[in-house]
Scaffold this active site. Structure first.
Site, PDB file in Angstrom:
ATOM      1  N   MET A  81      24.186   9.843   4.253  1.00 18.13           N
ATOM      2  CA  MET A  81      23.961  11.212   4.645  1.00 18.13           C
ATOM      3  C   MET A  81      24.442  10.981   6.266  1.00 18.13           C
ATOM      4  O   MET A  81      25.232  12.202   6.457  1.00 18.13           O
ATOM      5  CB  MET A  81      22.841  11.972   4.407  1.00 18.13           C
ATOM      6  CG  MET A  81      22.482  13.415   5.023  1.00 18.13           C
ATOM      7  SD  MET A  81      23.696  14.651   3.377  1.00 18.13           S
ATOM      8  CE  MET A  81      23.265  14.197   2.415  1.00 18.13           C
ATOM      9  N   LYS A 103     -17.918  -0.229   5.595  1.00 20.87           N
ATOM     10  CA  LYS A 103     -18.111  -1.189   4.282  1.00 20.87           C
ATOM     11  C   LYS A 103     -19.568  -1.315   3.894  1.00 20.87           C
ATOM     12  O   LYS A 103     -20.111  -1.651   2.917  1.00 20.87           O
ATOM     13  CB  LYS A 103     -17.479  -3.036   4.718  1.00 20.87           C
ATOM     14  CG  LYS A 103     -17.747  -4.614   4.179  1.00 20.87           C
ATOM     15  CD  LYS A 103     -17.384  -5.125   4.135  1.00 20.87           C
ATOM     16  CE  LYS A 103     -17.460  -6.511   3.838  1.00 20.87           C
ATOM     17  NZ  LYS A 103     -16.806  -7.179   3.870  1.00 20.87           N
ATOM     18  N   GLU A 112       0.692  -0.822   0.049  1.00 23.85           N
ATOM     19  CA  GLU A 112      -0.044  -0.033  -0.265  1.00 23.85           C
ATOM     20  C   GLU A 112       0.603   0.906  -0.662  1.00 23.85           C
ATOM     21  O   GLU A 112       0.568   2.072  -0.059  1.00 23.85           O
ATOM     22  CB  GLU A 112      -0.796   0.241   1.432  1.00 23.85           C
ATOM     23  CG  GLU A 112      -2.170  -0.693   1.526  1.00 23.85           C
ATOM     24  CD  GLU A 112      -1.879  -2.016   1.605  1.00 23.85           C
ATOM     25  OE1 GLU A 112      -2.906  -2.925   2.074  1.00 23.85           O
ATOM     26  OE2 GLU A 112      -0.519  -2.471   1.788  1.00 23.85           O
ATOM     27  N   PHE A 172     -11.898  -6.314  13.700  1.00 25.93           N
ATOM     28  CA  PHE A 172     -11.024  -7.194  13.500  1.00 25.93           C
ATOM     29  C   PHE A 172     -10.431  -5.675  12.165  1.00 25.93           C
ATOM     30  O   PHE A 172     -11.063  -5.468  11.406  1.00 25.93           O
ATOM     31  CB  PHE A 172     -11.036  -7.911  12.398  1.00 25.93           C
ATOM     32  CG  PHE A 172     -10.072  -8.863  11.637  1.00 25.93           C
ATOM     33  CD1 PHE A 172      -8.933  -8.910  12.217  1.00 25.93           C
ATOM     34  CD2 PHE A 172     -10.621  -8.600  10.255  1.00 25.93           C
ATOM     35  CE1 PHE A 172      -8.006  -9.883  11.427  1.00 25.93           C
ATOM     36  CE2 PHE A 172      -9.686  -8.838   9.554  1.00 25.93           C
ATOM     37  CZ  PHE A 172      -8.100  -9.710  10.084  1.00 25.93           C
ATOM     38  N   GLN A 173      -9.487  -5.748  12.140  1.00 26.84           N
ATOM     39  CA  GLN A 173      -8.716  -4.695  11.371  1.00 26.84           C
ATOM     40  C   GLN A 173      -9.611  -3.391  11.163  1.00 26.84           C
ATOM     41  O   GLN A 173      -9.767  -2.464  10.113  1.00 26.84           O
ATOM     42  CB  GLN A 173      -9.190  -5.268   9.898  1.00 26.84           C
ATOM     43  CG  GLN A 173      -8.072  -6.200   9.155  1.00 26.84           C
ATOM     44  CD  GLN A 173      -7.697  -6.666   8.223  1.00 26.84           C
ATOM     45  OE1 GLN A 173      -8.191  -5.941   6.720  1.00 26.84           O
ATOM     46  NE2 GLN A 173      -6.382  -7.786   8.146  1.00 26.84           N
TER      47      GLN A 173
END
Length: 553
Positions: free
Chosen positions: A466, A162, A50, A112-113
């Site tokens: 760096m 959803k 993602e 969940f999630q």
């Protein structure tokens, strides 16, 4: 007509002429993906992660000027977008980010999630929404696109539970609201104050930032600079906003800017800061910055005025509109003596490097010679980013993609994917350091899957360069956790992904290998092994005035 929320999402995207979405599916966006499956108008690019999708949407937006769109599911899918959202926010990139969430009745129950993505992203979005009623979905999406593009651009997030994507509502197509460039602050009084300062000074200096690129004001800037006889320097984000080969261009300014830029701005008596925010990487010590110059600040965002540096005069408005208005009012002024002084500085303090030794500067300089002005360059963050800014010439806007504000390691490969999708006829090259490349190298799979002809120029010094440079200069060479000591066979890795790989290990190979890589029709990686102690110079030490540069000598 009565449509599900998922269909409304897709129809609203088509209203806004969205042709590409970058994303990764999951349970709480499955209905949206089901609609996309049967729709040929929108091209969905499946990234490997993602975060890669968010950076790809960013690169697509920066290189095309359109709004980038990415999508992910709830929970970890949404949180994996956060770094990309923050990157876009810091660099004013227009994006619409769509996330799924658990059904409305499960919100707030540690389902969940489930994650409060609107709460998480509130400080790093221009605006965000959670849509709990399908009847509000279409107008929310339309408003999100408007906000992302209007004024100072930025990312907008829409969180869709959803059940909202499953429920039905009446959908009535609408034309997108017209984006009107901000003109309210561009008054006659403000313009005349700017003209008075410009005409009264003897040594004007223009310092530009990313706002010039975002507002597509390059032509108006060029006209103004030539009209008033002012040299021009750029922040990292502004590169390409003014032609890099122009006589009046002095290069990048700030911590790793050219000595010409840093010395010239210090000697100027008027600084025109245009679409720039006086970042600490440009100004360094505020108390010592351009003490003898008056400051005229032009920016679309009023929050930037007097934030880091106190101005003598300002105009708040769209950069392009402001410069066009100024060009109508200001007279042509002969400042050839001042320009000649600056040209003399460029000759005295050139950005040179040893062309007979294998260094990053040599490789990037040769790449610059072998490519044209249409080439799009993305970078990761670190030494290679600064070497690119110093030694690659950008003559056009939207062709240098880099994470300036947030400094996101792992940004460049995703951005290159987005840029190549958005600009299929242009050459796209990602210049990466080995530390950055390892963070998101999984997106090589995306390059191969979509047969994208992106070239990765991998500058490998086997250290976090760096940070190691700072440890060398300021921490008595205590190299705490900066020696990577990786044993990775990068050519083998590229070939295992299905890419062509080349190795540069000697100066005599540079031109030949680069030409072979540029001739490839598919994705290609060029691995360049350089010395671990190659450094970026010039450099301004912390707390110093920007004209007090450390040089390689």
């Amino acid at each position: 007509m009565l449509l599900t929320g998922a269909k409304i999402v897709v129809e609203c995207l088509k209203e806004h002429k969205v042709d590409t979405i970058f994303g990764y599916p999951g349970a709480n966006v499955i209905h949206i993906y089901d609609v996309l499956y049967g729709d040929k108008a929108i091209n969905h690019i499946l990234t490997a992660h993602e975060q890669g999708a968010s950076h790809a949407a960013d690169g697509y937006a920066r290189s095309t000027g359109k709004v980038g769109v990415c999508i992910a599911t709830s929970g970890p899918g949404a949180t994996n977008l956060v770094t990309g959202i923050a990157t876009a926010y810091m660099d004013s990139v227009p994006m619409v980010v769509i996330t799924g969430n658990v059904p409305v009745h499960l919100l707030g129950k540690d389902s969940f999630q489930e994650v409060d993505i609107t709460g998480i992203t509130a400080p790093i979005t221009k605006h965000n929404y959670i849509v709990k009623d399908v009847n509000r979905l279409a107008d929310t999406i339309r408003e999100a696109f408007y906000i992302a593009k209007e004024g100072r651009p930025g990312p907008v997030l829409i969180d869709i539970p959803k059940d909202v994507s499953m429920n039905e509502a009446e959908y009535i197509p609408k034309e997108p609201k017209e984006i009107i460039r901000s003109r309210e602050g561009i008054t006659e009084e403000r313009l005349q104050g700017a003209v008075d300062l410009i005409e009264a000074c003897e040594k004007p200096f223009i310092y530009i930032g990313g706002g010039v690129v975002r507002s597509e004001a390059s032509d108006a800037l060029l006209e103004l600079a030539e009209k008033i006889g002012a040299p021009v320097a750029s922040s990292l984000m502004g590169l390409g906003g003014f032609p890099g080969t122009h006589k009046q261009f002095t290069g990048m300014i700030g911590m790793h800017g050219t000595k010409t830029s840093n010395v010239s701005i210090t000697k100027s008596d008027l600084i025109l800061a245009i679409g720039a925010r006086f970042s600490d990487r440009v100004v360094s010590n505020v108390e010592k910055f351009a003490k003898h110059a008056k400051i005229l600040h032009i920016d679309v965002d009023p929050a930037e005025v007097n934030k880091n540096v106190v101005t003598d005069h300002y105009i708040v408005g769209d950069i392009k509109e402001t410069l066009n208005a100024l060009n109508k009012k200001v007279k042509k002024i002969d400042r050839s003596s001042w320009i000649n002084d600056v040209v003399a500085y460029k000759e005295k303090y050139p950005m040179t490097y040893d062309k007979h030794t294998l260094t990053a500067s040599t490789i990037i300089g040769k790449l610059d010679e072998l490519t044209d002005d249409e080439t799009i360059i993305s970078t990761e963050v670190g030494q290679h980013q600064m070497w690119t800014a110093q030694h690659f010439t950008f003559n056009q806007p939207k062709e240098f993609l880099t994470s300036g504000g947030l400094g996101t390691m792992g940004y460049g490969l995703g951005a290159a994917i987005g840029a190549q999708i958005g600009n299929p006829t242009k050459r796209v090259i990602n210049i990466a350091g080995d530390g950055c490349f390892k963070m998101n190298l999984i997106e090589c799979a995306t390059l191969v899957n979509y047969k994208l002809p992106v070239m990765i120029l991998l500058i490998d010094n086997n250290v976090l360069g760096m940070v190691r440079q700072w440890q060398t200069l300021f921490f008595d060479k205590r190299y705490a956790s900066t020696n990577l000591n990786h044993q990775t066979n990068f050519i083998g890795l590229a070939e295992d992904f299905g890419m062509k790989g080349y190795e540069i290990s000697h100066i005599d190979q540079v031109e030949d290998i680069l030409q072979k890589a540029l001739a490839q029709e598919g994705p290609v990686l060029v691995h360049c092994k350089i010395h671990e102690d190659e450094k970026v110079f010039p450099m301004v030490a912390p707390g110093e005035s920007i004209d007090a540069l450390i040089t390689e000598g």
